[in-house]
Design a protein around this motif. Structure first.
Motif, mmCIF file in Angstrom:
data_model
loop_
_atom_site.group_PDB
_atom_site.id
_atom_site.type_symbol
_atom_site.label_atom_id
_atom_site.label_comp_id
_atom_site.label_asym_id
_atom_site.label_seq_id
_atom_site.Cartn_x
_atom_site.Cartn_y
_atom_site.Cartn_z
ATOM 1 N N VAL A 34 -5.360 12.071 -43.975
ATOM 2 C CA VAL A 34 -4.829 10.811 -44.492
ATOM 3 C C VAL A 34 -3.335 10.733 -44.210
ATOM 4 O O VAL A 34 -2.605 11.705 -44.429
ATOM 5 N N LEU A 35 -2.898 9.564 -43.742
ATOM 6 C CA LEU A 35 -1.469 9.376 -43.485
ATOM 7 C C LEU A 35 -0.730 9.169 -44.798
ATOM 8 O O LEU A 35 -1.195 8.431 -45.666
ATOM 9 N N CYS A 36 0.429 9.785 -44.896
ATOM 10 C CA CYS A 36 1.222 9.665 -46.125
ATOM 11 C C CYS A 36 2.683 9.943 -45.766
ATOM 12 O O CYS A 36 3.010 10.130 -44.593
ATOM 13 N N LEU A 37 3.528 9.935 -46.774
ATOM 14 C CA LEU A 37 4.898 10.406 -46.600
ATOM 15 C C LEU A 37 4.999 11.765 -47.280
ATOM 16 O O LEU A 37 4.512 11.933 -48.406
ATOM 17 N N GLU A 38 5.605 12.724 -46.599
ATOM 18 C CA GLU A 38 5.829 14.036 -47.214
ATOM 19 C C GLU A 38 7.341 14.251 -47.233
ATOM 20 O O GLU A 38 7.972 14.284 -46.169
ATOM 21 N N ASP A 39 7.898 14.328 -48.411
ATOM 22 C CA ASP A 39 9.362 14.394 -48.554
ATOM 23 C C ASP A 39 10.026 13.264 -47.751
ATOM 24 O O ASP A 39 11.030 13.472 -47.060
ATOM 25 N N GLU B 48 8.542 12.165 -37.452
ATOM 26 C CA GLU B 48 9.325 11.648 -38.588
ATOM 27 C C GLU B 48 8.953 10.255 -39.044
ATOM 28 O O GLU B 48 8.937 9.974 -40.235
ATOM 29 N N THR B 49 8.709 9.301 -38.117
ATOM 30 C CA THR B 49 8.281 7.971 -38.557
ATOM 31 C C THR B 49 7.012 7.599 -37.806
ATOM 32 O O THR B 49 6.943 7.726 -36.586
ATOM 33 N N CYS B 50 6.006 7.164 -38.559
ATOM 34 C CA CYS B 50 4.721 6.822 -37.933
ATOM 35 C C CYS B 50 4.178 5.541 -38.559
ATOM 36 O O CYS B 50 4.180 5.395 -39.782
ATOM 37 N N LEU B 51 3.743 4.632 -37.724
ATOM 38 C CA LEU B 51 3.177 3.368 -38.214
ATOM 39 C C LEU B 51 1.658 3.492 -38.339
ATOM 40 O O LEU B 51 0.961 3.637 -37.332
ATOM 41 N N PRO B 52 1.111 3.406 -39.557
ATOM 42 C CA PRO B 52 -0.346 3.348 -39.687
ATOM 43 C C PRO B 52 -0.823 1.958 -39.253
ATOM 44 O O PRO B 52 -0.300 0.940 -39.722
ATOM 45 N N GLY C 186 2.123 25.235 -47.394
ATOM 46 C CA GLY C 186 3.027 24.569 -48.333
ATOM 47 C C GLY C 186 3.291 23.121 -47.970
ATOM 48 O O GLY C 186 3.637 22.813 -46.845
ATOM 49 N N LYS C 187 3.080 22.236 -48.913
ATOM 50 C CA LYS C 187 3.315 20.803 -48.683
ATOM 51 C C LYS C 187 4.500 20.358 -49.523
ATOM 52 O O LYS C 187 4.745 20.906 -50.602
ATOM 53 N N GLY C 188 5.194 19.344 -49.048
ATOM 54 C CA GLY C 188 6.293 18.781 -49.824
ATOM 55 C C GLY C 188 5.760 17.748 -50.806
ATOM 56 O O GLY C 188 4.586 17.721 -51.148
ATOM 57 N N ARG C 189 6.675 16.854 -51.216
ATOM 58 C CA ARG C 189 6.315 15.826 -52.198
ATOM 59 C C ARG C 189 5.587 14.697 -51.461
ATOM 60 O O ARG C 189 6.148 14.090 -50.547
ATOM 61 N N ILE C 190 4.366 14.439 -51.838
ATOM 62 C CA ILE C 190 3.528 13.465 -51.128
ATOM 63 C C ILE C 190 3.613 12.094 -51.806
ATOM 64 O O ILE C 190 3.500 11.980 -53.039
ATOM 65 N N ARG C 191 3.824 11.069 -50.969
ATOM 66 C CA ARG C 191 3.889 9.693 -51.463
ATOM 67 C C ARG C 191 3.080 8.795 -50.522
ATOM 68 O O ARG C 191 2.909 9.129 -49.342
ATOM 69 N N PRO C 192 2.615 7.624 -50.999
ATOM 70 C CA PRO C 192 1.911 6.700 -50.094
ATOM 71 C C PRO C 192 2.841 6.183 -48.999
ATOM 72 O O PRO C 192 4.056 6.133 -49.159
ATOM 73 N N ILE C 193 2.254 5.792 -47.868
ATOM 74 C CA ILE C 193 3.024 5.258 -46.741
ATOM 75 C C ILE C 193 2.642 3.794 -46.523
ATOM 76 O O ILE C 193 1.496 3.411 -46.747
#
Ligand code: UTP
Length: 402
Positions: A268-273, A363-367, A53-60
């Motif tokens: 791929v790095l992204c934001l999830e929720d 929780e926070t990651c810098l690409p 199960g994945k949350g809401r995915i957004r670009p980072i």
């Protein structure tokens, strides 16, 4: 609870006869193996689908090459200072089995040289040594092995005099193992008294490291640069990457390459929720793969290459238990009715945790974008894509004499 009761409770009655037929050390070893099993994990074989199960995915937002170039001096200065102050350690993940490369030896012992021997471990150490020479420091190097390759790995490093790296800054630690079960959830045996165990994936590195006293031996270390054994071009403890991550205020940083096509098979790095996360290529929808940002560039451009910088204080708040366990189908040789069975197709479930799932825990990651041709030469296979052959070409293009 007795071993017999444990086996009955977990529906492993097929192993009960061993409690009568084994004696002495073999019996002690077998009961120890049973008593150490994480049954919550093993019983996941019944509902692996619950884990995806994945949350809401957004670009980072990340740092692209131009932004890094513009700020390189400040990033470098901050990174070099951290390195000189002993704040950065490196963790080499070398516990995998490297089955695709098809060698029984540890993957890092593979010779990628052409006119002279050049071992994967040697090339990685040389990459790290360059940074140490430049910064006049020594970065502590922690090498994760598994029960299957620990002795061979340590012997190899000894034989090669630690490839010139100061031995007092190198430590080895062994990752945990997980048992395999057949498609009915029955534990498999690798010989008459031993369960078929395999390394539990690269996501368990921190819990395995934290159980040792290695980190206490290097109390100044606050950040860990974790990297895979198979990317021979990667820069380790790269001061610019270290500085950029520290200055960003993020709990971790990830070296990333720009995907070469929307469907490239990389995480791929992204934001999830709203929290940093890595989504696997097979979890990306067509819409996400082709989505563009306001400037018309791909919205999800950053593929991870397994080179991360983790903040140790934040890691201490994470525990292994919170990392999802992936239940994967694999071919597992085993003993049945006293005979060795070498399967030709998948016959068992293995249980693995993955380092990419730790990005969400942080929780926070810098690409942090790097040039693929300069920093990404993975060796997964003998020939073809991501192979010894392709890595040799890339190494030579970067001036390494093979
Ligand atoms: P891979 O996912 O490529 O697995 O590992 P692998 O075992 O090396 O190779 P195959 O799939 O069997 O061919 C990526 C990195 O994670 C490490 C590997 O050593 C490599 O550096 N790893 C993987 C571990 O340290 N432990 C594991 O249990 C699995």
């Amino acid at each position: 609870m007795t071993t017999k009761q444990i086996l009955i409770q977990h529906n492993q009655q097929h192993l009960l006869p061993l409690l009568d037929s084994l004696h002495g050390e073999q019996l002690v070893s077998f009961t120890n193996q049973i008593e150490q099993i994480d049954w919550d994990m093993v019983e996941l074989w019944q509902h692996p689908e619950d884990l995806s199960g994945k949350g809401r995915i957004r670009p980072i937002e990340g740092l692209n090459l131009q932004q890094i170039h513009r700020n390189a001096a400040a990033f470098r200065a901050a990174g070099e200072q951290a390195l000189k102050e002993g704040k950065v350690g490196a963790v080499l993940l070398a516990g995998g089995q490297g089955t695709r490369l098809g060698s029984d030896a540890p993957k890092g012992a593979y010779n990628i040289g052409v006119t002279h021997p050049l071992y994967i471990f040697e090339q990685l150490v040389s990459n790290l040594q360059q940074v140490c020479d430049h910064c006049h420091c020594v970065v502590p190097l922690f090498v994760m092995t598994s029960d299957l390759n620990n002795t061979a790995t340590q012997q190899f490093w000894q034989q090669h005099n630690f490839f010139g790296y100061p031995q007092e800054y190198v430590r080895f630690f062994v990752q945990d193992m997980a048992p395999a079960v057949d498609f009915d959830g029955k534990l498999l045996l690798s010989d008459e008294a031993t369960l078929a165990f395999s390394p539990n994936g690269n996501g368990g590195w921190y819990s395995s490291l934290a159980r040792t006293d290695i980190l206490r031996q290097f109390p100044s270390v606050q950040w860990l640069n974790v990297f895979a054994v198979d990317n021979v071009l990667q820069r380790i403890a790269d001061p610019v990457f270290v500085g950029a991550t520290l200055l960003s205020g993020c709990n971790c940083g990830a070296k990333v390459v720009r995907k070469c096509d929307p469907y490239e098979k990389v995480g791929v790095l992204c934001l999830e929720d709203g929290i940093s996360s890595v989504i696997e290529y097979y979890e990306m929808t067509d819409e996400m793969a082709n989505q563009r940002d306001a400037e018309g560039n791909p919205a999800y451009p950053y593929g991870v290459i397994l080179n991360y910088l983790f903040n140790l204080d934040k890691l201490r708040f994470t525990t292994d238990k919170r990392i999802p366990v992936h239940v994967v189908k694999k071919k597992v040789p085993h003993i049945r009715n006293g005979q060795l069975v070498v399967p030709t197709s998948e016959n068992a479930y293995k249980f693995e945790t993955l380092i990419l799932d730790m990005i969400r825990l942080m929780e926070t990651c810098l690409p942090f974008e790097v040039v693929r041709e300069h920093e990404f030469a993975p060796i997964k296979n003998k020939t073809g894509a991501d192979s010894v052959e392709s890595a040799r070409i890339l190494l030579q293009q970067n001036g390494v004499i093979l």
